[in-house]
Design an enzyme around this catalytic site. Sequence first.
Site, PDB file in Angstrom:
ATOM      1  N   TYR A  60      45.854  46.886  36.353  1.00  0.00           N
ATOM      2  CA  TYR A  60      46.411  46.657  36.994  1.00  0.00           C
ATOM      3  C   TYR A  60      47.320  48.019  36.096  1.00  0.00           C
ATOM      4  O   TYR A  60      48.202  47.973  35.068  1.00  0.00           O
ATOM      5  CB  TYR A  60      48.017  45.690  36.459  1.00  0.00           C
ATOM      6  CG  TYR A  60      49.094  45.810  37.839  1.00  0.00           C
ATOM      7  CD1 TYR A  60      49.408  45.340  38.285  1.00  0.00           C
ATOM      8  CD2 TYR A  60      50.383  45.660  37.018  1.00  0.00           C
ATOM      9  CE1 TYR A  60      49.634  45.937  39.384  1.00  0.00           C
ATOM     10  CE2 TYR A  60      51.218  46.568  37.751  1.00  0.00           C
ATOM     11  CZ  TYR A  60      51.085  46.004  39.232  1.00  0.00           C
ATOM     12  OH  TYR A  60      52.115  45.801  39.878  1.00  0.00           O
ATOM     13  N   ASP A 120      50.827  50.719  37.217  1.00  0.00           N
ATOM     14  CA  ASP A 120      51.906  51.216  37.943  1.00  0.00           C
ATOM     15  C   ASP A 120      51.577  52.892  38.667  1.00  0.00           C
ATOM     16  O   ASP A 120      50.336  53.825  37.870  1.00  0.00           O
ATOM     17  CB  ASP A 120      52.900  51.269  36.671  1.00  0.00           C
ATOM     18  CG  ASP A 120      53.338  49.954  36.799  1.00  0.00           C
ATOM     19  OD1 ASP A 120      53.264  49.228  37.524  1.00  0.00           O
ATOM     20  OD2 ASP A 120      54.221  50.073  35.845  1.00  0.00           O
ATOM     21  N   ARG A 140      67.898  40.265  30.055  1.00  0.00           N
ATOM     22  CA  ARG A 140      69.372  40.812  29.483  1.00  0.00           C
ATOM     23  C   ARG A 140      70.357  40.389  29.776  1.00  0.00           C
ATOM     24  O   ARG A 140      70.484  39.230  30.254  1.00  0.00           O
ATOM     25  CB  ARG A 140      69.242  41.665  30.303  1.00  0.00           C
ATOM     26  CG  ARG A 140      67.979  42.924  30.431  1.00  0.00           C
ATOM     27  CD  ARG A 140      67.206  44.015  31.786  1.00  0.00           C
ATOM     28  NE  ARG A 140      66.953  44.623  32.033  1.00  0.00           N
ATOM     29  CZ  ARG A 140      66.223  45.170  33.479  1.00  0.00           C
ATOM     30  NH1 ARG A 140      67.607  45.440  34.684  1.00  0.00           N
ATOM     31  NH2 ARG A 140      65.333  46.137  33.723  1.00  0.00           N
ATOM     32  N   ARG A 144      57.225  35.954  48.355  1.00  0.00           N
ATOM     33  CA  ARG A 144      58.674  36.540  48.525  1.00  0.00           C
ATOM     34  C   ARG A 144      58.760  37.130  49.395  1.00  0.00           C
ATOM     35  O   ARG A 144      57.319  37.290  50.395  1.00  0.00           O
ATOM     36  CB  ARG A 144      57.862  37.894  47.573  1.00  0.00           C
ATOM     37  CG  ARG A 144      56.862  38.808  47.085  1.00  0.00           C
ATOM     38  CD  ARG A 144      57.099  40.058  46.106  1.00  0.00           C
ATOM     39  NE  ARG A 144      56.309  41.154  46.792  1.00  0.00           N
ATOM     40  CZ  ARG A 144      56.258  41.901  45.822  1.00  0.00           C
ATOM     41  NH1 ARG A 144      57.210  41.820  44.946  1.00  0.00           N
ATOM     42  NH2 ARG A 144      55.261  42.543  46.100  1.00  0.00           N
ATOM     43  N   ARG A 199      55.799  41.090  29.560  1.00  0.00           N
ATOM     44  CA  ARG A 199      56.488  42.193  30.624  1.00  0.00           C
ATOM     45  C   ARG A 199      57.869  42.139  31.107  1.00  0.00           C
ATOM     46  O   ARG A 199      58.972  43.340  31.565  1.00  0.00           O
ATOM     47  CB  ARG A 199      55.318  42.505  31.316  1.00  0.00           C
ATOM     48  CG  ARG A 199      54.305  42.998  30.681  1.00  0.00           C
ATOM     49  CD  ARG A 199      53.359  43.817  31.988  1.00  0.00           C
ATOM     50  NE  ARG A 199      53.078  43.341  33.114  1.00  0.00           N
ATOM     51  CZ  ARG A 199      51.734  42.392  33.224  1.00  0.00           C
ATOM     52  NH1 ARG A 199      50.789  42.353  32.529  1.00  0.00           N
ATOM     53  NH2 ARG A 199      51.700  41.758  34.416  1.00  0.00           N
ATOM     54  N   ARG A 219      42.882  38.369  42.933  1.00  0.00           N
ATOM     55  CA  ARG A 219      44.094  38.444  43.281  1.00  0.00           C
ATOM     56  C   ARG A 219      44.275  39.260  44.636  1.00  0.00           C
ATOM     57  O   ARG A 219      44.063  40.333  44.341  1.00  0.00           O
ATOM     58  CB  ARG A 219      45.356  37.339  42.952  1.00  0.00           C
ATOM     59  CG  ARG A 219      45.227  36.714  41.889  1.00  0.00           C
ATOM     60  CD  ARG A 219      45.308  35.107  42.135  1.00  0.00           C
ATOM     61  NE  ARG A 219      46.114  34.635  42.878  1.00  0.00           N
ATOM     62  CZ  ARG A 219      46.057  33.435  43.107  1.00  0.00           C
ATOM     63  NH1 ARG A 219      44.557  32.760  43.622  1.00  0.00           N
ATOM     64  NH2 ARG A 219      46.461  32.638  43.813  1.00  0.00           N
ATOM     65  N   GLU A 246      54.518  37.800  51.769  1.00  0.00           N
ATOM     66  CA  GLU A 246      53.591  37.729  50.801  1.00  0.00           C
ATOM     67  C   GLU A 246      52.716  36.178  50.262  1.00  0.00           C
ATOM     68  O   GLU A 246      53.818  35.318  49.494  1.00  0.00           O
ATOM     69  CB  GLU A 246      54.389  38.754  49.808  1.00  0.00           C
ATOM     70  CG  GLU A 246      53.118  39.127  49.836  1.00  0.00           C
ATOM     71  CD  GLU A 246      53.638  40.466  48.249  1.00  0.00           C
ATOM     72  OE1 GLU A 246      53.752  40.360  47.259  1.00  0.00           O
ATOM     73  OE2 GLU A 246      54.580  40.973  48.721  1.00  0.00           O
TER      74      GLU A 246
END
Length: 381
Positions: free
Chosen positions: A346, A348, A175, A277, A171, A247, A298
């Site tokens: 999961y 979005d 680039r 993060r 995922r 998690r 986090e």
Amino acid sequence: MNLLMVGAGLSGAVIGRMMAEEGHDVTILDARDHIAGNCHTERDAETGVMVHVYGPHIFHTDDAEVWEYVNRYETFLPYKHQVRTTSQQQVFSLPINLHTINQYYRKTMRPDEARAFIEEVADKSITDPQTFEEQALRFVGPDIYEAFFKGYTMKQWGVSPTELPASILKRLPVRFSYDDNYFFHAYQGMPENGYTDMVERILDHPGITVKLSTRFTRDMAEAYDHVFYSGPLDGYFDYESGRLGYRTLDFEKFTETGDYQGCAVMNYGDVDVPYTRITEHKHFSPWEEHEGTVCYREFSRECGPDDIPYYPIRLMEEKAMLGTYVEKANAETGVTFVGRLGTYRYLDMDVTIREALDTGRAFLQHAADGTRMPAFAKPPL
């Protein structure tokens, strides 16, 4: 009909609104004392910053109908998600892009040169990557894997990358351009007044009754013609076949003045830094100005019985248990399992809304045809 939505997040709100507009009576329960689930937002009392209470939620999609839907209830303003990572005492941009590669290797390569270079350092002996680590070594080589993926992944998932499937890394793009926009989707933005304001407007219909701080029990279903359940799938069955693995996240909130880190999200790739993060929430609303700032450190860990489940683990052990719960769910009548927790996937936000729209339409069609609505509009396996 008299319908019950368990959960006042996106799934329950979207399906509930559709049912109410069709003339049905809708009751929405939520165990928490607020609506909008994990995308709940609120103003910080000290700084006035709009805070994503359960961690950052960035809206991005290629689904034109979903984009039109959310903009019907809230104005979405332009937002470009850019992520940085601190690793090996340097700051780099993510996803891995041409600038990241040149900066890390201290080179000035053009796209074709960088592509050839990465192929050269990659482990070409791995022909069919099965694990996260094999996928990383095959496609970016050991240096970039160690700097950007290994430590972060160990902290996020609590296991060695050798135990995770390759699909997790697939995922994440690499680039060979200087484009550091985290998402490639056609539509991207943030709600001007937060997600909770949007969900509140979705729920603002005379056919909808919302009951907060109310925990669902299965005997409640007897009073309704159908239940749409967006709570934990295993929780519906009182965990009788065990608990599915998740998690969870702990947030260490702190406030500062000015601009703490210069970006919305700063990852920490080194394994000796305990948090994954730091998020600085005022950067999620770049059209606002605030003297103070709110940040979250986090921390990821295994989810316990009293914790909020965030990320389904879905390794082999969980998939076997999931199969058992799917069988139980398919044997039920009068209930449809929806959303991230109800289908143990999961999702979005845009996918959650798309599936809620599709589920609502499927239910209305089954009702019109006099046929049974299945337990899952989108099967978990």
